[in-house]
Design a protein around this motif. Structure first.
Motif, mmCIF file in Angstrom:
data_model
loop_
_atom_site.group_PDB
_atom_site.id
_atom_site.type_symbol
_atom_site.label_atom_id
_atom_site.label_comp_id
_atom_site.label_asym_id
_atom_site.label_seq_id
_atom_site.Cartn_x
_atom_site.Cartn_y
_atom_site.Cartn_z
ATOM 1 N N ALA A 73 0.852 -1.197 0.000
ATOM 2 C CA ALA A 73 0.000 0.000 0.000
ATOM 3 C C ALA A 73 0.881 1.238 0.000
ATOM 4 O O ALA A 73 2.038 1.206 0.429
ATOM 5 C CB ALA A 73 -0.924 0.006 1.209
ATOM 6 N N LEU A 74 0.288 2.341 -0.456
ATOM 7 C CA LEU A 74 1.009 3.607 -0.520
ATOM 8 C C LEU A 74 0.920 4.407 0.762
ATOM 9 O O LEU A 74 1.803 5.215 1.052
ATOM 10 C CB LEU A 74 0.462 4.460 -1.673
ATOM 11 C CG LEU A 74 0.743 3.946 -3.081
ATOM 12 C CD1 LEU A 74 -0.046 4.765 -4.101
ATOM 13 C CD2 LEU A 74 2.232 4.000 -3.391
ATOM 14 N N ALA A 75 -0.153 4.242 1.529
ATOM 15 C CA ALA A 75 -0.365 5.110 2.689
ATOM 16 C C ALA A 75 -1.313 4.453 3.664
ATOM 17 O O ALA A 75 -2.002 3.481 3.343
ATOM 18 C CB ALA A 75 -0.940 6.463 2.238
ATOM 19 N N ARG A 76 -1.336 4.992 4.877
ATOM 20 C CA ARG A 76 -2.363 4.608 5.840
ATOM 21 C C ARG A 76 -3.690 5.237 5.423
ATOM 22 O O ARG A 76 -3.723 6.297 4.778
ATOM 23 C CB ARG A 76 -1.987 5.103 7.241
ATOM 24 C CG ARG A 76 -0.693 4.535 7.773
ATOM 25 C CD ARG A 76 -0.796 3.063 8.102
ATOM 26 N NE ARG A 76 -1.779 2.790 9.139
ATOM 27 C CZ ARG A 76 -2.231 1.567 9.463
ATOM 28 N NH1 ARG A 76 -1.808 0.524 8.793
ATOM 29 N NH2 ARG A 76 -3.090 1.411 10.427
ATOM 30 N N PHE A 235 -2.181 -4.721 -4.478
ATOM 31 C CA PHE A 235 -1.745 -3.343 -4.305
ATOM 32 C C PHE A 235 -2.954 -2.497 -3.945
ATOM 33 O O PHE A 235 -4.004 -2.615 -4.582
ATOM 34 C CB PHE A 235 -1.122 -2.834 -5.617
ATOM 35 C CG PHE A 235 -0.280 -1.602 -5.474
ATOM 36 C CD1 PHE A 235 1.100 -1.671 -5.482
ATOM 37 C CD2 PHE A 235 -0.867 -0.354 -5.343
ATOM 38 C CE1 PHE A 235 1.886 -0.531 -5.366
ATOM 39 C CE2 PHE A 235 -0.102 0.790 -5.223
ATOM 40 C CZ PHE A 235 1.286 0.707 -5.231
ATOM 41 N N THR A 236 -2.819 -1.663 -2.927
ATOM 42 C CA THR A 236 -3.891 -0.755 -2.564
ATOM 43 C C THR A 236 -3.330 0.648 -2.377
ATOM 44 O O THR A 236 -2.154 0.831 -2.086
ATOM 45 C CB THR A 236 -4.604 -1.177 -1.262
ATOM 46 O OG1 THR A 236 -3.706 -1.073 -0.161
ATOM 47 C CG2 THR A 236 -5.137 -2.600 -1.364
ATOM 48 N N VAL A 237 -4.204 1.625 -2.552
ATOM 49 C CA VAL A 237 -3.803 3.002 -2.290
ATOM 50 C C VAL A 237 -3.543 3.179 -0.801
ATOM 51 O O VAL A 237 -2.548 3.783 -0.388
ATOM 52 C CB VAL A 237 -4.870 3.993 -2.774
ATOM 53 C CG1 VAL A 237 -4.484 5.429 -2.416
ATOM 54 C CG2 VAL A 237 -5.081 3.858 -4.283
ATOM 55 N N ALA A 238 -4.444 2.638 0.021
ATOM 56 C CA ALA A 238 -4.345 2.855 1.466
ATOM 57 C C ALA A 238 -4.658 1.568 2.216
ATOM 58 O O ALA A 238 -5.249 0.635 1.668
ATOM 59 C CB ALA A 238 -5.306 3.957 1.895
ATOM 60 N N THR A 239 -4.263 1.543 3.485
ATOM 61 C CA THR A 239 -4.484 0.354 4.301
ATOM 62 C C THR A 239 -4.905 0.726 5.718
ATOM 63 O O THR A 239 -4.395 1.691 6.291
ATOM 64 C CB THR A 239 -3.222 -0.529 4.355
ATOM 65 O OG1 THR A 239 -3.480 -1.666 5.197
ATOM 66 C CG2 THR A 239 -2.018 0.226 4.906
ATOM 67 N N VAL A 240 -5.825 -0.056 6.239
ATOM 68 C CA VAL A 240 -6.156 -0.013 7.656
ATOM 69 C C VAL A 240 -5.265 -0.996 8.406
ATOM 70 O O VAL A 240 -4.841 -0.745 9.527
ATOM 71 C CB VAL A 240 -7.644 -0.352 7.874
ATOM 72 C CG1 VAL A 240 -7.972 -0.453 9.364
ATOM 73 C CG2 VAL A 240 -8.537 0.699 7.204
ATOM 74 N N ALA A 241 -4.968 -2.107 7.762
ATOM 75 C CA ALA A 241 -4.091 -3.114 8.361
ATOM 76 C C ALA A 241 -2.684 -2.551 8.521
ATOM 77 O O ALA A 241 -2.262 -1.671 7.764
ATOM 78 C CB ALA A 241 -4.062 -4.366 7.478
ATOM 79 N N PRO A 242 -1.915 -3.054 9.485
ATOM 80 C CA PRO A 242 -0.583 -2.481 9.774
ATOM 81 C C PRO A 242 0.466 -2.889 8.752
ATOM 82 O O PRO A 242 0.339 -3.889 8.053
ATOM 83 C CB PRO A 242 -0.259 -3.048 11.155
ATOM 84 C CG PRO A 242 -1.004 -4.347 11.201
ATOM 85 C CD PRO A 242 -2.279 -4.107 10.454
ATOM 86 N N TRP A 243 1.539 -2.068 8.706
ATOM 87 C CA TRP A 243 2.700 -2.408 7.906
ATOM 88 C C TRP A 243 3.480 -3.534 8.584
ATOM 89 O O TRP A 243 3.377 -3.743 9.789
ATOM 90 C CB TRP A 243 3.670 -1.227 7.795
ATOM 91 C CG TRP A 243 3.123 0.104 7.428
ATOM 92 C CD1 TRP A 243 3.101 1.220 8.219
ATOM 93 C CD2 TRP A 243 2.560 0.503 6.167
ATOM 94 N NE1 TRP A 243 2.563 2.275 7.519
ATOM 95 C CE2 TRP A 243 2.222 1.872 6.271
ATOM 96 C CE3 TRP A 243 2.321 -0.168 4.967
ATOM 97 C CZ2 TRP A 243 1.654 2.572 5.211
ATOM 98 C CZ3 TRP A 243 1.755 0.520 3.920
ATOM 99 C CH2 TRP A 243 1.422 1.871 4.034
ATOM 100 N N TYR A 244 4.293 -4.220 7.796
ATOM 101 C CA TYR A 244 5.367 -5.009 8.384
ATOM 102 C C TYR A 244 6.403 -4.047 8.934
ATOM 103 O O TYR A 244 6.619 -2.966 8.377
ATOM 104 C CB TYR A 244 6.016 -5.907 7.335
ATOM 105 C CG TYR A 244 5.331 -7.223 7.147
ATOM 106 C CD1 TYR A 244 5.541 -8.274 8.034
ATOM 107 C CD2 TYR A 244 4.474 -7.440 6.075
ATOM 108 C CE1 TYR A 244 4.915 -9.496 7.876
ATOM 109 C CE2 TYR A 244 3.838 -8.652 5.881
ATOM 110 C CZ TYR A 244 4.057 -9.673 6.786
ATOM 111 O OH TYR A 244 3.437 -10.874 6.627
#
Length: 248
Positions: A73-76, A235-244
């Protein structure tokens, strides 16, 4: 489907009234309210490197034996990015999925340069409910995919769009549903359309706007798998799930 035709971007499929309104009505930046439709400061929030995201545990558990692709993802999902996605989906801002799609294209180019994805990829947009697409005057994720492919093509990088997934009737709006309910809502309803399929053996990037519980990406990956199509990366623009953690 030819790779040239797949990257055409325009107003086809968009509501002509909304297209006309976009040209005459003020379009402030959804992130900060400034006079530019998507100001450089807010646009910079999706200009960084795509980062690897953790699949939500409930979704991983519900995958059974299905191999889930890595997802980036690109951003939160917060701040200007969240505002832009919502405005593009729910508030008639048909210009914003195009802008966000260009950010996706730049992100895919970065992944290509470090050999995370192959030189030529086909983007498969995650499906929207038909009723939602009609209400919105088009499908924002498909618009993002076409915009991403067009940007890549403008820089000499071949990229196709394969709109081969659709959501069958019976699925309801997922807003407010938890992971289990979202998965049940989509179970068996994300389906494959052969007419929109990528070429046999093509590298596929599965695209969505937001990773929330991952239920849509899981259902889409499953439908593609049944059709014999593997997903190189999601691939997503944004994520609610956390980064590694760490740099990945």
């Amino acid at each position: 489907m030819s790779i040239v035709r797949s990257i055409e971007v325009g107003t086809a499929g968009r509501n002509p009234v909304r297209v006309a309104l976009d040209l005459v009505l003020p379009r402030p930046c959804p992130g900060c309210g400034g006079p530019q439709p998507w100001c450089p400061g807010c646009a910079s929030t999706v200009a960084g490197r795509p980062r690897l995201v953790r699949w939500p545990e409930d979704t991983r558990d519900g995958a059974g034996g299905l191999l889930l692709p890595p997802v980036r993802a690109l951003a939160r999902y917060a701040g200007p990015v969240r505002a832009a996605i919502i405005a593009g989906k729910e508030r008639g801002r048909t210009d914003l999925p195009v802008a966000l799609g260009e950010a996706v294209g730049r992100g895919l180019l970065r992944l290509r340069r470090i050999s995370v994805i192959p030189a030529v990829v086909w983007i498969v947009p995650a499906p929207s409910r038909r009723s939602a697409a009609r209400r919105r005057g088009g499908d924002p994720v498909t618009t993002m995919a076409r915009s991403a492919a067009a940007l890549m093509a403008s820089l000499g990088v071949a990229c196709g769009v394969a709109p081969c997934l659709y959501t069958a009737g019976g699925a309801r709006d997922s807003v407010g549903l938890d992971a289990t309910a979202r998965a049940a809502n989509l179970a068996g309803r994300v389906r494959f359309r052969p007419a929109g399929a990528p070429p046999r053996g093509a590298a596929v990037v599965l695209l969505d706007d937001v990773l929330t519980t991952g239920s849509t990406l899981l259902a889409a990956t499953r439908a593609l798998s049944v059709a014999g199509i593997g997903v190189s990366t999601a691939f997503t623009v944004a994520t609610v799930a956390p980064w590694y953690s760490g740099r990945r």
